[in-house]
Design a protein around this motif. Structure first.
Motif, short mmCIF file in Angstrom:
data_model
loop_
_atom_site.label_atom_id
_atom_site.label_comp_id
_atom_site.label_asym_id
_atom_site.label_seq_id
_atom_site.Cartn_x
_atom_site.Cartn_y
_atom_site.Cartn_z
N ASP A 131 0.83 -1.21 0.00
CA ASP A 131 0.00 0.00 0.00
C ASP A 131 0.86 1.26 0.00
O ASP A 131 0.40 2.34 0.37
CB ASP A 131 -0.94 0.01 1.21
N LYS A 165 1.86 4.04 -1.55
CA LYS A 165 1.35 4.82 -2.68
C LYS A 165 2.44 5.56 -3.43
O LYS A 165 2.47 5.57 -4.67
CB LYS A 165 0.30 5.81 -2.15
N TYR A 171 4.29 3.59 -6.11
CA TYR A 171 3.58 3.44 -7.38
C TYR A 171 3.69 4.71 -8.21
O TYR A 171 3.87 4.66 -9.44
CB TYR A 171 2.11 3.11 -7.13
N GLU A 193 -0.78 1.16 -15.42
CA GLU A 193 -1.09 0.16 -14.39
C GLU A 193 -0.65 0.63 -13.01
O GLU A 193 -1.37 0.44 -12.02
CB GLU A 193 -0.39 -1.17 -14.74
N ARG A 232 -3.14 1.39 -9.84
CA ARG A 232 -2.97 0.71 -8.56
C ARG A 232 -2.90 1.74 -7.43
O ARG A 232 -3.50 1.53 -6.36
CB ARG A 232 -1.68 -0.12 -8.58
N GLU A 247 -6.33 2.95 -6.60
CA GLU A 247 -7.09 2.03 -5.75
C GLU A 247 -6.85 2.31 -4.28
O GLU A 247 -7.73 2.11 -3.45
CB GLU A 247 -6.68 0.58 -6.08
#
Length: 916
Positions: A561, A563, A566, A584, A588, A591
């Motif tokens: 998780d 963030k 990503y 992608e 993610r 999300e």
């Protein structure tokens, strides 16, 4: 309970103002940065509901990195400050000063429950001037203590009215008490401890029980020799209501934090992760440390974490003597207050309750907290300390022998404390002054060295900052954050090799993944940024992009998780020309956080790379829905609308650019693009104004200078374009299109053939294959009447651009004139042999211009019929052969006028300039 007089209020408020007036000159420091400057919950654009979903620092309570400090009402007061003064620190400090004054006045009213008027004023004055409060009052985040204390004391005062005549229960004050307890808890968690104080007050003060009486009653009941008295049943009923209300608040609080305790590391609180008996010995030793700060606040420090207080690892440690002494003294006071009846024991008991119960949440005894010692959590406990001191002073001053000495001592204590508070406030003026003052007290805390480095780093003083960061690594060699700071500073100093080495050291200190054990529970989440920082550093090297990607993936594998990993990986994948994988990564991240406007913006950039402007614009719009002032989304979405060519989108594009320049008034790009939009809409005056504003902000703005010159050229203001082009070419001497435009204006408007020739020759020096520049140079040769050179030039130009019809047409014209010149020369020599070469050149040039005029494609008569055009050429040749020997001076002047007009028309129709 005696009322508080106006004189007493004036005295207390005056003393508070005298001690804290200079706090108004302090800025936002230390925790204020996270709670105020970086907290989006203060902004009016943030929904109010977010205050009740996020922690004190603006982090969602559901996130693991949240500190779980739930204080929405305190944040609400910050938001009100922001509404009236945004980030003007004066208003925040002023409100804190007012709240401290209110607390002091309410505390005076509480003191009068247990002390006489004079002693109550003494206790309140001591509380008002005590230096331990500077962190709570001068530090803006200390407002949580101030607000919680107001409702804490108000709840207690309300409860004291719950006893009616004949020991009856008055339920309204109890209901008000429960409400005020809830409000106090929403300001800061320790507000709930007032319930314990109310319980002690009810049993030992309101009902007058002592511990022996309670024990005797309990024994009698257990033996069956008696029953519970009615008054005691009433007391039990009140206590049950209080305890049930407290339990309900605790359940709600646990639900808010989602049954998760915050994650702290050994750097925040070393004792919390130490084995027994070091953990217990250290935590118990911290109690006398806090008591000493109340008794002797001479050495105050804003941060007591890390190595400030070394662990007590052995029973033989001499510091255990202080712990033992403290507990002996505390125990004697507890025994005295519970065992013996009388006003003195009641006063001591309530003072102890105020010291002990509010301190329990921060004591580390029942659950670990994120600090070792924190001065601001002593704000409420210091009330009990002040009551004890005032009560002791009262005992001394009542003895005639010690009366004068007691007054002198009191005056000295109040004066020195007030002076210390006034001086201490200046330490909070800036982060640099605050942390430097802390280093005078404690040099074993790496965090303090780091924080001084951060303060210097914010001032762009990287060399000095590096010294403090390096010192932090020496004080605490295993401090991951310190090594990260060293690496970042080396990077700022453009020492990439040293930066990478420091990041690698930090990375080596990271704990290894243990299968089945949650990684985030063993390390501070921000320490995972070492992977991000190292990857960001090495990806500047094109050959190490895959290595950087591996680091991002490693961070993600440790914390799925994470963030930021990503987001950073998405940026890298775009750089690696892998937009689908970047998409992608961003999806993610979305999300994990769909309310992050930056993520939607980044995704829009991906869609631009994927050549999908429609989807890109949708994502820009989503970013702006979440953050209407998102500057990059405003700017880039406006550009996207402008480039779409859809005239319907131009008004919205213009509005977004206007919003952008409102947010970034010093960015010339916003005004330039407003000018380009105005040019698209044919609003020449408006476009000129925007371009000029962009140039005022950035005098060397390449595109703005050229397009302003082009605008002047297109609106028949060519001479106004020349000084703009001069500025452009001063900054950018190799600006090809600027040279072309300047040469065109010099040749057509100024009739400066020499200047125009220099421009076109300069272009060919920069780019020998520039078709526009070379063609214009051919025109210059033609203008100079050098037809042979013009022909050769056009042949070379045609070779560069064989499909350009206008070059072939001009070459045909030149060749036709060369052929015409040969016939003329022969005719002249046969007639009188007197014509000079110069005269023939002039006549040939005149005729060529006339032929050029006839070659014009769209102005005079239509010449689509090639046969007609050829007939015209033949007719003119015959006419020329007849008239050449006999031209008068008047005829020559007429022909010259025609030549000039023809040249102008020809060069206007065959403009070679393209917009930039």
């Amino acid at each position: 309970m005696a009322d508080v007089s106006l004189k007493e209020v004036a005295l207390i408020v005056g003393v508070v103002a005298a001690c804290y007036w200079n706090s108004l000159f302090c800025g936002f420091v230390f925790d204020d940065v996270s709670a105020i400057l970086d907290n989006k919950d203060l902004h009016p654009s943030t929904p109010l509901k977010n205050l009740f979903q996020n922690d004190f620092w603006g982090t969602p309570m559901s996130e693991e990195r949240s500190h779980k400090s739930y204080r929405p009402l305190t944040v609400l007061t910050f938001r009100l400050n922001y509404l009236f003064s945004e980030l003007n620190a004066v208003s925040y400090h002023f409100l804190n000063l007012i709240f401290h004054g209110v607390v002091c006045v309410v505390f005076l009213k509480v003191c009068k429950l247990f002390l006489d008027n004079r002693s109550s004023v003494v206790a309140s004055l001591l509380f008002a001037v005590h230096p331990i409060h500077t962190e709570a009052v001068t530090g803006v985040v200390g407002r949580a203590e101030l607000l919680s204390s107001i409702f804490f004391l108000a709840a207690f005062l309300s409860y004291t009215k719950s006893k009616g005549p004949d020991n009856t229960i008055v339920w309204t004050p109890i209901a008000v008490t429960v409400f005020l307890v809830a409000v106090a808890t929403l300001c800061k968690e320790q507000g709930i401890t007032v319930v314990g104080i109310c319980c002690v007050y009810e049993v030992f003060i309101a009902q007058g029980y002592t511990l022996p009486v309670l024990l005797d009653t309990a024994v009698q009941i257990l033996r069956g020799k008696g029953s519970i008295p009615f008054s005691m049943l009433q007391t039990l009923l009140k206590l049950i209501v209080l305890m049930f209300s407290t339990l309900l608040l605790v359940v709600v609080r646990v639900q808010v934090i989602q049954s998760q305790l915050p994650v702290f590391t050994r750097f925040d609180n070393p004792a919390a992760v130490s084995p027994s008996p070091a953990r217990q010995l250290t935590f118990n030793y911290l109690l006398p440390v806090n008591a000493w700060l109340l008794l002797n606040p001479s050495e105050l420090c804003c941060d007591w974490t890390m190595g400030t207080i070394p662990l007590v690892e052995s029973l033989l440690d001499v510091r255990n003597v202080a712990t033992l002494t403290f507990f002996c003294f505390l125990g004697s006071l507890v025994v005295f207050s519970l065992r013996y009846p009388g006003d003195s024991s009641k006063t001591v008991l309530m003072a102890l309750c105020l010291i002990v119960l509010p301190f329990i949440p921060a004591s580390n005894l029942f659950f670990p907290v994120g600090f070792v010692v924190a001065e601001r959590v002593l704000y409420v406990p210091s009330m009990g300390f002040c009551i004890l001191v005032a009560h002791g002073w009262k005992k001394l001053s009542n003895k005639s022998v010690l009366r004068k000495i007691s007054w002198v001592c009191l005056a000295v204590v109040l004066f020195t404390h007030a002076l210390k508070t006034l001086h201490r406030n200046w330490d909070w003026e800036s982060e640099y002054t605050l942390f430097m003052s802390a280093l005078k007290v404690n040099k074993n805390n790496a965090k303090l060295w780091n924080n001084v480095g951060h303060a210097l780093e914010n001032e762009k003083n990287f060399e000095r900052a590096l010294q403090f960061f390096i010192q932090a690594t020496q004080v605490q060699p295993d401090d991951i954050g310190a090594h990260m700071n060293v690496g970042r500073t080396y990077k700022n100093l453009n020492k990439t090799k040293e930066a990478e080495e420091s990041y690698m050291i930090a990375k080596s200190l990271m704990p290894q993944i243990i299968p089945g054990k949650k990684y985030a529970a063993r390390v501070a989440p921000n320490h995972l940024n070492v992977y991000i920082n190292l990857a960001n550093l090495i990806r500047a090297n094109e050959s190490r992009l895959e290595e950087a990607d591996q680091l991002y993936r490693q961070a993600i594998s440790m914390r799925p998780d994470f963030k930021q990993a990503y987001i950073s990986r998405g940026e890298l994948l775009l750089k690696m020309n892998k937009p689908l994988k970047a998409k992608e990564a961003y999806l993610r991240a979305l999300e994990l956080d769909r309310t992050n406007a930056d993520l939607w913006y980044n995704l829009a950039i991906v869609y631009i790379e994927l050549k999908d402007p429609t989807e890109a614009l949708k994502n820009f719009n989503r970013a702006l829905e979440l953050n209407p002032t998102h500057k990059l989304a405003l700017f880039n979405s406006a550009l996207l609308m402008q480039e779409s060519g859809d005239a319907r989108l131009r008004p919205e594009a213009k509005q977004r650019l206007l919003n952008y320049v409102k947010e970034e008034p010093q960015d010339a790009n916003g005004y330039f693009n407003l000018g380009m939009l105005a040019m698209d809409d044919k609003k020449d005056v408006e476009a000129e104004a925007w371009m000029k504003k962009a140039i005022r902000l950035q005098p060397n703005f390449r595109s703005a200078l050229f397009n302003l010159a082009l605008l002047y050229s297109q609106t028949s203001k060519e001479l106004m374009a020349l000084p703009v082009l001069e500025d452009l070419l001063k900054y950018y001497p190799d600006h090809t299109k600027g040279l072309i435009l300047k040469g065109d204006i010099l040749m057509n408007q100024k009739k400066d053939i020499v200047g125009a020739k220099k421009c076109f020759e300069k272009i060919l020096e920069l780019d020998p294959n520039n078709v526009q520049g070379k063609h214009n140079l051919c025109v210059v040769y033609f203008e100079e009447r050098d037809l042979i050179k013009a022909e050769k030039c056009l042949v070379e130009t045609l070779a560069l651009a064989p499909h350009e019809e206008y070059i072939q047409r001009h070459l045909n014209i030149v060749r036709s004139k060369i052929a015409s010149l040969s016939v003329t020369e022969q005719s002249s020599l046969l007639a009188d042999g007197t014509a000079t070469t110069a005269e023939e050149k002039k006549k040939s040039f005149q005729n060529l211009k006339e032929v050029k005029n006839e070659q014009k494609a769209s102005q005079t008569t239509a010449d689509n019929n090639k046969g007609q055009s050829k007939n015209k050429k033949r007719t003119e040749k015959n006419s020329m052969e007849k008239e050449t020997p006999k031209k008068s001076s008047k005829e020559i002047k007429d022909i010259e006028k025609k030549r000039v007009a023809a040249l102008k028309r020809l060069e206007e129709i065959e403009r070679i300039l393209n917009g930039e």
